[in-house]
Design an enzyme around this catalytic site. Sequence first.
Site, PDB file in Angstrom:
ATOM      1  N   ARG A  67     -13.914  -7.517  -0.016  1.00  0.00           N
ATOM      2  CA  ARG A  67     -13.378  -7.380   1.350  1.00  0.00           C
ATOM      3  C   ARG A  67     -12.948  -5.912   1.544  1.00  0.00           C
ATOM      4  NH1 ARG A  67      -7.806  -5.816   2.459  1.00  0.00           N
ATOM      5  NH2 ARG A  67      -7.413  -6.310   4.633  1.00  0.00           N
ATOM      6  N   SER A 106     -10.744  -2.943   2.987  1.00  0.00           N
ATOM      7  CA  SER A 106      -9.411  -2.635   3.515  1.00  0.00           C
ATOM      8  C   SER A 106      -9.510  -1.587   4.627  1.00  0.00           C
ATOM      9  CB  SER A 106      -8.587  -2.082   2.354  1.00  0.00           C
ATOM     10  OG  SER A 106      -7.533  -1.319   2.837  1.00  0.00           O
ATOM     11  N   THR A 160       0.835  -1.197   0.000  1.00  0.00           N
ATOM     12  CA  THR A 160       0.000   0.000   0.000  1.00  0.00           C
ATOM     13  C   THR A 160       0.875   1.255   0.000  1.00  0.00           C
ATOM     14  OG1 THR A 160      -1.761  -1.156   1.123  1.00  0.00           O
ATOM     15  CG2 THR A 160      -1.610   1.178   1.596  1.00  0.00           C
ATOM     16  N   THR A 214      -0.111   0.901   6.929  1.00  0.00           N
ATOM     17  CA  THR A 214      -0.074  -0.221   6.000  1.00  0.00           C
ATOM     18  C   THR A 214       0.042  -1.494   6.824  1.00  0.00           C
ATOM     19  OG1 THR A 214       1.061  -1.192   4.094  1.00  0.00           O
ATOM     20  CG2 THR A 214       2.444  -0.058   5.699  1.00  0.00           C
ATOM     21  N   GLY A 215      -0.194  -2.641   6.186  1.00  0.00           N
ATOM     22  CA  GLY A 215      -0.135  -3.911   6.914  1.00  0.00           C
ATOM     23  C   GLY A 215      -1.419  -4.685   6.713  1.00  0.00           C
ATOM     24  N   VAL A 216      -1.713  -5.569   7.640  1.00  0.00           N
ATOM     25  CA  VAL A 216      -2.929  -6.383   7.526  1.00  0.00           C
ATOM     26  C   VAL A 216      -4.125  -5.549   7.998  1.00  0.00           C
ATOM     27  CG1 VAL A 216      -4.085  -8.480   8.346  1.00  0.00           C
ATOM     28  CG2 VAL A 216      -1.634  -8.516   7.814  1.00  0.00           C
ATOM     29  N   GLY A 217      -5.022  -5.246   7.063  1.00  0.00           N
ATOM     30  CA  GLY A 217      -6.128  -4.335   7.346  1.00  0.00           C
ATOM     31  C   GLY A 217      -6.950  -4.742   8.556  1.00  0.00           C
TER      32      GLY A 217
HETATM   33  N1  ASP Z   1      -3.635  -2.421   4.622  1.00  0.00           N
HETATM   34  C1  ASP Z   1      -3.938  -2.969   3.315  1.00  0.00           C
HETATM   35  C2  ASP Z   1      -5.154  -3.843   3.407  1.00  0.00           C
HETATM   36  O1  ASP Z   1      -5.274  -4.616   4.339  1.00  0.00           O
HETATM   37  C3  ASP Z   1      -2.829  -3.772   2.738  1.00  0.00           C
HETATM   38  C4  ASP Z   1      -1.470  -3.155   2.819  1.00  0.00           C
HETATM   39  O2  ASP Z   1      -1.233  -2.226   3.577  1.00  0.00           O
HETATM   40  O3  ASP Z   1      -0.608  -3.606   2.083  1.00  0.00           O
HETATM   41  O4  ASP Z   1      -5.965  -3.800   2.526  1.00  0.00           O
END
Ligand code: ASP
Length: 280
Positions: free
Chosen positions: A183, A185, A155, A204-207
Amino acid sequence: MKLIIHGGFFSESSTNLETKKAKQDALAEIVTLGHQYLKNHTALETVVYTVALLEDNELFNAGIGSQIQSDGKVRLSAALMDGKTEKFSGVINVEDVRHPVELSLKLMDYDDRVLSGAGAQNFARKNGFDFFNPITAQRQQEYQAKLNQQNNKGTVGCVALDKDGNIAAATSTGGKGFEIPCRVSDSATVAGNYANQFAGISCTGVGEDIVSGALAAKIVTRVTDGFSLKDAADKSFKELKAFDGFAGVVGITAGGEIYHCDSHPYMVWASFDVNLQVFS
Ligand code: ASP
């Protein structure tokens, strides 16, 4: 005047040094252009300009080059928050637009400021955002080979502090890759992108982890209540550990504190304070 950007996590950084270097070079160039732009523009205008440059770069998982959902479609999400007015706007799972962050800016003028799916796409077309297919040959290949389950972060985001002391934050994503269609984000929620007059944060990371941790809003609230940005972020990241949360943030405060923090290594980011800094 300060600017910080991120290009998400870089999970393959230990193995693919060429791509890592390309991402660092791209971040250095874009943060420099963004900082230049900030000299004559507001924080809000600058985060839109800078995130649009990131969306145009195929190396990142936003705009062109975004990851593909499990049904073969790319759905983009982006959000914008103006710390001065405390207005938030965004689009969730919009298809076939080039710059979802610019669509978020357009929505700032409306009462209904977060749109999803077909509604967001209709709004885009009515407002002159032409059809744009963000699927690149590489993403298509990865999708077909189902490879990007291993390569699922990237992201983009930006936080700016302008010469009048105003802050804005913008974040844009193609999502996790191979997710269930539609889904949602974190990027177009206040967990993933938040700003007020005291601080701004892009995540950023796991939404799902970022939403569980209410991360951006929580860090900004802590700064508002008197924490330094570092202490606010560090405390919030400690809380993520309770559920092994995977996240990274970049942020700036009104006082000029600039900080990044991640739960796992390999987040790529760059800042322009007095000098350019690029890290991963
Ligand atoms: N945060 C984003 C999501 O979960 C993914 C990412 O940051 O790469 O959609």
